[in-house]
Structure formats: structure tokens, C-alpha cells
Motif scaffolding. Structure first.
Motif, PDB file in Angstrom:
ATOM      1  N   LYS A 197      32.029  24.451 -11.223  1.00 33.63           N
ATOM      2  CA  LYS A 197      31.065  24.697 -12.288  1.00 33.63           C
ATOM      3  C   LYS A 197      30.082  23.538 -12.242  1.00 33.63           C
ATOM      4  O   LYS A 197      30.485  22.374 -12.148  1.00 33.63           O
ATOM      5  N   ARG A 220      26.726  21.762 -14.083  1.00 34.15           N
ATOM      6  CA  ARG A 220      25.844  21.659 -15.256  1.00 34.15           C
ATOM      7  C   ARG A 220      24.635  20.812 -14.878  1.00 34.15           C
ATOM      8  O   ARG A 220      24.762  19.616 -14.640  1.00 34.15           O
ATOM      9  N   LEU A 257      19.379  24.039 -17.399  1.00 31.81           N
ATOM     10  CA  LEU A 257      19.788  25.296 -16.778  1.00 31.81           C
ATOM     11  C   LEU A 257      21.134  25.736 -17.338  1.00 31.81           C
ATOM     12  O   LEU A 257      21.900  24.932 -17.845  1.00 31.81           O
ATOM     13  N   GLN A 258      21.421  27.018 -17.170  1.00 26.28           N
ATOM     14  CA  GLN A 258      22.744  27.507 -17.543  1.00 26.28           C
ATOM     15  C   GLN A 258      23.778  26.922 -16.591  1.00 26.28           C
ATOM     16  O   GLN A 258      23.432  26.438 -15.512  1.00 26.28           O
ATOM     17  N   LEU A 317      26.152  26.840 -13.663  1.00 27.50           N
ATOM     18  CA  LEU A 317      26.164  27.591 -12.408  1.00 27.50           C
ATOM     19  C   LEU A 317      27.547  27.511 -11.780  1.00 27.50           C
ATOM     20  O   LEU A 317      28.278  26.541 -11.992  1.00 27.50           O
ATOM     21  N   THR A 318      27.895  28.509 -11.001  1.00 25.23           N
ATOM     22  CA  THR A 318      29.165  28.518 -10.281  1.00 25.23           C
ATOM     23  C   THR A 318      28.887  28.498  -8.785  1.00 25.23           C
ATOM     24  O   THR A 318      27.973  29.169  -8.311  1.00 25.23           O
ATOM     25  N   ALA A 319      29.679  27.717  -8.064  1.00 22.79           N
ATOM     26  CA  ALA A 319      29.526  27.611  -6.612  1.00 22.79           C
ATOM     27  C   ALA A 319      30.911  27.485  -5.972  1.00 22.79           C
ATOM     28  O   ALA A 319      31.890  27.171  -6.650  1.00 22.79           O
ATOM     29  N   PHE A 338      26.096  28.777  -3.967  1.00 31.03           N
ATOM     30  CA  PHE A 338      26.071  29.337  -5.318  1.00 31.03           C
ATOM     31  C   PHE A 338      26.642  30.757  -5.291  1.00 31.03           C
ATOM     32  O   PHE A 338      26.439  31.488  -4.330  1.00 31.03           O
ATOM     33  N   GLU A 389      25.638  33.145  -7.243  1.00 32.53           N
ATOM     34  CA  GLU A 389      24.410  33.934  -7.360  1.00 32.53           C
ATOM     35  C   GLU A 389      23.262  33.060  -6.889  1.00 32.53           C
ATOM     36  O   GLU A 389      23.099  31.948  -7.398  1.00 32.53           O
ATOM     37  N   LEU A 402      19.828  31.109  -6.544  1.00 34.59           N
ATOM     38  CA  LEU A 402      18.853  30.667  -7.535  1.00 34.59           C
ATOM     39  C   LEU A 402      17.541  31.418  -7.317  1.00 34.59           C
ATOM     40  O   LEU A 402      17.184  31.747  -6.183  1.00 34.59           O
TER      41      LEU A 402
END
Length: 88
Positions: free
Chosen positions: A57, A59, A63-64, A66-68, A82, A84, A86
């Protein structure tokens, strides 16, 4: 990110470095530096206790979360993708 032949793609990669917070699972957030950011992923310094099978995760201020996922490790660096891409 890596192509199928194992080489890294450098298209649309921003050679920037930014500070953020990273965590895996329920571990505490740790300050880390993301580098070589592209819409698909980034490079960061290896974090003690990182498990390649667990998602990260991220931060980044403004930005929201993000998951990677970790895709490779070389010396003291991790290559991450990532979940999703960017949008820019």
C-alpha cells in the motif's frame, strides 16, 4: 515494469524521486522514496521484512492510497507494478 523478455520498459518513465509512506499487511507505515515512476510502476529501496507475495500500500500526499506488487529485486532496489496504471 518488465517486458516478457525480462527487460525493463522505460517509455513514459519520469526520472523523479518522491517521498511517500509504504506498508504491507498490518505492519506500520514506513517512509520510503519512489523513483523512476511510470504509469505502470516504480522503483524503490528494499524495505527490511518486505515479502514479495504481499501487496504494498502506497500513500502519496494528495493521492488516494495505491496498491502495487513487487515484481523484481536487484541489490537494494525493488521494482513494483501498480495494480491499476496511473492516469496522467
Amino acid at each position: 515494469p518488465m517486458q516478457d523478455d525480462g527487460t525493463r520498459e522505460y517509455t513514459n518513465r519520469a526520472l523523479v524521486s518522491l517521498q511517500c509512506e509504504v506498508r504491507q499487511g498490518t505492519r506500520p507505515w514506513r517512509v520510503s522514496r519512489l523513483e523512476d515512476i511510470s504509469p505502470a510502476g516504480f522503483r524503490m529501496a528494499w524495505q527490511p521484512g518486505c515479502h514479495p507475495d504481499l501487496p504494498l500500500k502506497i500513500r502519496i500526499p494528495g493521492l488516494q492510497v495505491l496498491t502495487a506488487h513487487i515484481r523484481w529485486k536487484k541489490e537494494a532496489s525493488l521494482g513494483c507494478a501498480f495494480n491499476e496504471p496511473l492516469h496522467y
